[in-house]
Design a protein around this motif. Structure first.
Motif, short mmCIF file in Angstrom:
data_model
loop_
_atom_site.label_atom_id
_atom_site.label_comp_id
_atom_site.label_asym_id
_atom_site.label_seq_id
_atom_site.Cartn_x
_atom_site.Cartn_y
_atom_site.Cartn_z
N CYS A 31 96.82 65.81 33.01
CA CYS A 31 97.83 66.24 33.38
C CYS A 31 98.03 66.27 34.94
CB CYS A 31 98.33 67.63 32.90
SG CYS A 31 98.32 67.50 31.08
N PRO A 39 98.09 71.74 41.09
CA PRO A 39 97.71 71.61 39.60
C PRO A 39 98.69 72.79 38.88
CG PRO A 39 95.84 71.06 40.72
CD PRO A 39 96.63 71.53 41.97
N ALA A 46 99.24 72.38 30.14
CA ALA A 46 97.96 71.99 30.03
C ALA A 46 97.54 73.28 28.69
CB ALA A 46 97.27 72.15 31.27
N VAL A 58 93.19 68.82 34.71
CA VAL A 58 94.42 68.93 35.67
C VAL A 58 93.85 68.50 36.89
CG1 VAL A 58 96.22 70.05 36.59
CG2 VAL A 58 95.72 70.33 34.26
#
Length: 270
Positions: A31, A39, A46, A58
């Motif tokens: 992701c 992130p 996530a 991530v």
């Protein structure tokens, strides 16, 4: 606001902007966050996918979540290398790997799909071109204006994210997005968009595209452009009506998470 001056003595990842791995089953999702962000803007998605048994990584793209002066020194291939590292990490532990990206992260996900590196691509508000005139002349503008301030920063979305973080019992550090744009980085973003456009016909993996008509950053026309140029036989499109650009944190985020899971679930092996 982060300083535009490089400070090599204080190179730190901002608290909350660290990359993270949520260990789960044998299906993995990378992701990837967007331009100037971190992130953090992928954390809720996530967690949603991890709660459904997936392994999620991530990454933090180079120059993000530290200092804008570090970001302006990055080439778009540095960001793509971060995507490649993330995919390799999950390939070592998962039997299937999907690339899920927001905005520039969506472009990197598409690029990975074009290279045949993932089992499916989910692109959320990924701009394959930018309509703002200034972006087209960023290379020239960089000589006189190395940074531009974001007029809407931190904005109402940051306040909404902080409120949601507090409600979840988390530290309310907000979106963790830079308040300035490095002009040299806009040049690299444009170069990434050109490269992705050039290779779209190589993309044959299953593809989910989610865009919003209310997004004033990623042109809604990007959706149709991608659909017309990829060779994927399995393409799913969804249009949102109320969300701004950051689909993973805005008002329709729960719908976005559901759409991602509904796309993934029937395409999982076993």
């Amino acid at each position: 606001m982060a300083s535009s001056r490089l400070d090599p003595d204080h190179v730190r990842i901002q608290r909350g902007a660290e990359p993270f791995l949520l260990d789960g089953g044998e299906v993995g999702c990378v992701c990837t966050h967007g331009f100037t962000a971190s992130p953090e803007e992928m954390r809720w998605l996530a967690t949603y996918l991890h709660d459904r048994g997936l392994t999620v990584y991530v990454p933090r793209l180079a120059g993000h979540g530290t200092q804008p002066a570090i970001m302006r020194r990055q080439h778009w291939l540095n960001w793509y290398e971060d995507e490649l590292d993330a995919i390799a990490l999950l390939r070592a532990r998962c039997r299937q790997v999907f690339a899920v990206g927001l905005s520039m992260g969506g472009l990197l996900s598409l690029r990975a799909g074009e290279d045949g590196l993932v089992d499916g691509v989910i692109a959320l508000a990924a701009p394959v071109f930018i309509e703002q005139r200034a972006a087209r002349f960023a290379r020239l503008i960089d000589f006189v204006r190395p940074y531009t301030r974001k007029g809407d920063w931190p904005g109402a979305l940051d306040e909404a994210v902080r409120a949601a973080q507090r409600a979840l019992g988390l530290d309310d550090y907000g979106r963790l997005d830079y308040g300035i744009r490095p002009t040299a980085s806009v040049v690299q973003l444009s170069a990434l968009m050109r490269d992705v456009r050039r290779r779209l016909s190589q993309l044959t993996a299953p593809l989910l595209l989610v865009y919003s008509r209310a997004d004033d950053t990623a042109p809604y026309a990007s959706l149709d452009y991608i659909v017309r140029h990829v060779r994927s036989a399995d393409v799913v499109q969804h249009t949102l009506e109320r969300s701004g650009h950051v689909l993973t944190q805005d008002v329709e985020r729960d719908t976005v998470y559901r759409l991602v899971w509904e796309f993934l679930q029937p395409r999982l092996d076993g």
